[in-house]
Motif scaffolding. Sequence first.
Motif, mmCIF file in Angstrom:
data_model
loop_
_atom_site.group_PDB
_atom_site.id
_atom_site.type_symbol
_atom_site.label_atom_id
_atom_site.label_comp_id
_atom_site.label_asym_id
_atom_site.label_seq_id
_atom_site.Cartn_x
_atom_site.Cartn_y
_atom_site.Cartn_z
ATOM 1 N N UNK A 130 0.837 -1.205 0.000
ATOM 2 C CA UNK A 130 0.000 0.000 0.000
ATOM 3 C C UNK A 130 0.869 1.252 0.000
ATOM 4 N N UNK A 131 1.911 1.217 0.845
ATOM 5 C CA UNK A 131 2.816 2.374 0.860
ATOM 6 C C UNK A 131 3.519 2.491 -0.483
ATOM 7 N N UNK A 132 3.925 1.362 -1.024
ATOM 8 C CA UNK A 132 4.628 1.392 -2.309
ATOM 9 C C UNK A 132 3.706 1.935 -3.388
ATOM 10 N N UNK A 133 2.429 1.555 -3.332
ATOM 11 C CA UNK A 133 1.469 2.088 -4.295
ATOM 12 C C UNK A 133 1.372 3.599 -4.196
ATOM 13 N N UNK A 134 1.337 4.103 -2.975
ATOM 14 C CA UNK A 134 1.254 5.551 -2.794
ATOM 15 C C UNK A 134 2.527 6.227 -3.302
ATOM 16 N N UNK A 178 0.790 2.126 -9.560
ATOM 17 C CA UNK A 178 0.294 2.572 -8.259
ATOM 18 C C UNK A 178 -1.006 1.862 -7.929
ATOM 19 N N UNK A 179 -1.925 1.869 -8.910
ATOM 20 C CA UNK A 179 -3.210 1.208 -8.665
ATOM 21 C C UNK A 179 -3.031 -0.289 -8.505
ATOM 22 N N UNK A 180 -2.212 -0.878 -9.379
ATOM 23 C CA UNK A 180 -2.025 -2.318 -9.323
ATOM 24 C C UNK A 180 -1.425 -2.728 -7.980
ATOM 25 N N UNK A 181 -0.402 -1.993 -7.564
ATOM 26 C CA UNK A 181 0.242 -2.326 -6.306
ATOM 27 C C UNK A 181 -0.702 -2.201 -5.128
#
Lengths: 204, 622, 370
Positions: free
Chosen positions: B36-40, B99-102
């Motif tokens: 989630x953090x990586x996506x952000x 971002x969305x995928x992660x």
Amino acid sequence: MQEQAAIHVFESEHEATSTGLPNVKLAMWLFLASDVLLFGALITSYVVYRGRSVVGPYPNDVFDIPFTSVSSFVLLASSLTMVLALASVQRGDLPRMRLWLLATALLGLAFVGGQVYEFTTFYEEGLTLTTNVFGTTFYVLTGFHGTHVAIGILMLLSLFSLSFGGRITQRNSMTVEIVGLYWHFVDIVWIVIFTVVYLIPTGP
Amino acid sequence: MASVSVPTTGGRAGGLLRRPTATTGFWSWVTTVDHKKIGILYGVTAFAFFIVGGTEALLIRLQLAQPDQALLSPSVYNEIFTMHGITMVFLVVMPLSAAFINYLIPLMIGARDVAFPRLNALSYWLFLFAGIFIYSSWFLGGAPNGGWFGYAPNAVLDPTRGMTFYAIGLLMAGVASTVSAINIAVTILNMRAPGMTLFRMPVFAWMSLVVQFLLAFSLPIITVALFQLLFDKRFGTHFFDSVAGADPVLWQHLFWLFGHPEVYILILPAMGIVSEILPTFARKPLFGYQFVVFSGIAIGFIGFGVWVHHMYAVGLGPIANTAFGISTIIIAVPTGVKIFNWLGTMWKGDLTFPTPMLFAIGFVAMFVIGGLSGVTHSVVPADYQQTDTYYIVAHFHYVLFGGAIFGLFGGMYYWWPKVFGRKLNEGLGKVHFWLMLIGFNLTFGPMHVLGLQGMPRRIQTYPEELGLTFWNLVSTVGAFMIALAVLLFLINVAMTQRKPKAMDADPWDARTLEWLTTSPPPEHNFDEIPTVHALDEAWHRKYVETAPGRVVPVPAGGSGADEAASAGHGVHLPAPSYYPVVASLGVLLLGYGVVFSWWLAGVGAVVMLAGLYAWALEPSVE
Amino acid sequence: MRTRTRLILGLAALAASAAACAPNAQQDSLNPQGPYADKIYDLFVPVFWIAVGVFVVVEGLLLFIALRYRRRKGRAAEIPPQIHGNNRLEIGWTILPALILAGVAVPTVTTIFDLAREPQGDVLEVNVLAHQWWWEFDYPQEGVNTANELHIPTGRPVYLTLCAVGLGYEDQPTPSVCQPGPPDGAIPAAIGDGVIHSFWVPELAGTQDVVPGQANTLTLQADAPGRYSGQCKEFCGLSHAYMKFAVVAHTPEDYDAWLRGQQADAVMPESGSLAATGMDVFLGQCIACHAVQGLEDANGNPVVANGGPNLTHFASRECFAGCWLQNDDPEELAAWLDNPAAVKQGSWMPDYGLTPDEIDAVVAYLKGLT
């Protein structure tokens, strides 16, 4: 209790997966599929440019098929020793595993040594990376392959040394299996390269 | 979690291999392995590059607003349009999709994280450093200036360092994406919640899966091409040297063998997003779920067989042009199937139009235009006029901006409450949408006319006599409207993030698993991994079927979000790690080393290897 | 929403109608002036209208659905029937577009082969050589070599062989079939980088790329006399935007006259005139690259091309420097001679540091080269 179980869920190499294949194994297969395209593009470039060099030396001027056949056989033999290494660790025989891992790495090193010798000879005969299109495509293709072999040797030697610290055991033999998959792939790619580049007769 | 499964010595490895412990603050972001953090991180970084790439676009439009201008000299102009393309393709749309995928995939499939969390972090850091590397070229001898497509021999013969930075930077970004592709593919294939068969997966997950395969199979090809370009520039090899008997067109084949699947990589995630938004605001399931999934797979496959349609004018001959003309015509069919199914989703629905829905509908409307102009390109002889003109620029901006970017904005508005616990302001959102829609059409609509009436691509200026002035000016005005719209979005974000987090798990009454957990989700995603019994599982927990097609809400007490604010008892998560950043830094140094100094390259390689070894050997748990 | 929708539709219609009458478009692919451009136009237009039809239907449906099924205020929000799909519809909307596309494919394929066929009959053959950043036109059978303007007779197919000229990786000139070269096998000199260009004169034909090491071909034909604007379409470096050309079509009689004029040797300036001084300067510097037929250098050798455009009949043309500047504009000529790279960034023509007097003299000489 629950916490221990949870930890094991993550650390177990046999965690439940939707396909049944462990994550790392599936990942290695996908990576190898991707690598097929890498070598595909390199081999295609070589083939498309075959016979188009404007100046020599040309393949027939430099290739020593008997020599390369021997080093190809050496690489093939290393796949056999890899299989033996995996079989050993799967039945818990760590000393044998170490022996076969080392053998695989040494055979790989012998292959690389053969390549180095071969390229030095070619270089002395006037074939460099920039001499002509043949030199360019040949060295880059075989160079990529050689780099893959070198990385494989590094992984094999890492497994070898890690096993002394008790970090490679029958329980996590899948690690050896995955390195083996990579090693066999590199070997198969060489078969293709050897056939397409060395064995298939070409013009000048 | 050790990706190479090496047993630990019980969590007491000390010294160098101690895992970081920060859970908040700057270092927690640097060492995070939480998807989630990586996506952000991906989202924020990509949006920053969007602003930069957009500024480059505004500069282009200023230069072209009038004929015979010299606001930007040819050398600067060439760098700007090249960087605009590289930025938007590799540093904006791909990472925004990532971002969305992660963020969403593990939540949508009911998992706690991706298969290889540290590898996930590596992909992000490599992407960031690749972007920094490419942009640093402005200060280190000149930015890439040979077009985002870098055709040989021009890219090889260019005397500046720009195209060397291009080759190395894209190689870095390529590794990031390849690694990520394997990670996400394994996650989707292997880590679905119990009961979630592939055909009970959300369409976004399916599109993401297809994209990972496209990435894994197309990136190696451009990797080879980029190495060949790099070697030709750096070592004097002859891959594209016609004097030595080689063929400059080989570059084009290899580039477009990647490049065409790449455009599907750019659009499929946004198509997945639209396929999630439309059913929610129509309060009906996606029409023709299997057909939408299969058409995505078909597009993925056929997408590898159309690359020569970028090369119709190269002189490959009528047979090649015919074969690829036909394959390109064929690919229009599955694309159309999706459009019709989206219309079918809205048909007889109970439609409301909050901002995410506006962007989703906007996507469909704009993508139809881009798709239709694409069909006109597939008519090969017509393409002899259209190719390399602004008509093509119009086409791909309609599908990539009107399509992908609109879809991604829709996704931002849709999932903002889930990710950040607040909803973006609706009023501002609507203004953003309409301003952007009008501005976008003003910018790119006229380009169809400009192209057909004689304006080639990649020209720094044009003479007055060509009669291109009026529409160029209109286009520039439109571009500034887009800029204003983006500014409004940024204001909306700033305003929204100041508000306190106070959001339901399921503010939109949606259908997929991420809406079962809190907004934002706890670090462990779900207190209990849900068991899945059907497609649109979350919807079926809220509504029960009384007659075929008819549903009523489940009586109170039974349901909805089954999260309690419990602290995730007994769930152990992968620990953060320094080594993805360390290894990425090594790669960055290696990259600079290849340009400037072999010693530096050696240092970079050592740092990278050290990072990778430490990664393999660090303990799994603290 | 209704008023906004109307506003957008209105704007779109306005735009569409304005587009159809953009004045002055000189490179207009929608204004074909010859049979090869006609073939493309005749294929594009029906496909365009089919696309417009599909647009109207699909976008119309979208708008209709959005309006018809929107939640009305004051009505209880009922969950609509949960329709999952309709197989017959799926088959229908797969097959119908496929049929339409198949219909489009057939004339597409026939036109591809039509355009690729080598023309028969009374064909004019011209070699087109693309340099950074100008176009050279060589008429091998007529013994004419010119730059920036391709002169052709109306009513005859013109079969172009396209070659890219320039230096390759090791500053070796790229070989090209358009320049067979002297008997000793040396490759003629080249200036600039050998990169890909693209030859495009939309009113007469579609594009064809010009690729180093390849000899592509393109056929064009003009129906009526006139000047048709063209441009390089493939990004080719710094001055890509400045690589234009013109195709000048003459009636057959006028074309023959033009040909005879081009075949003649260069006009010699009157001795003692400013132009004669200019010729001396020219012989000192410019013959390093430029050919002037009939002129001899100090050693009595003819002045032949060495990488630059042929200037024998410079004043008979309207444009130079990639057809960007006017030949009859002395200021533009002077600015160019003074510092070519300042006018056209990256230009390979050196700045010889000519004095203003020398420049005036050379301009006078060039203007005499009719």
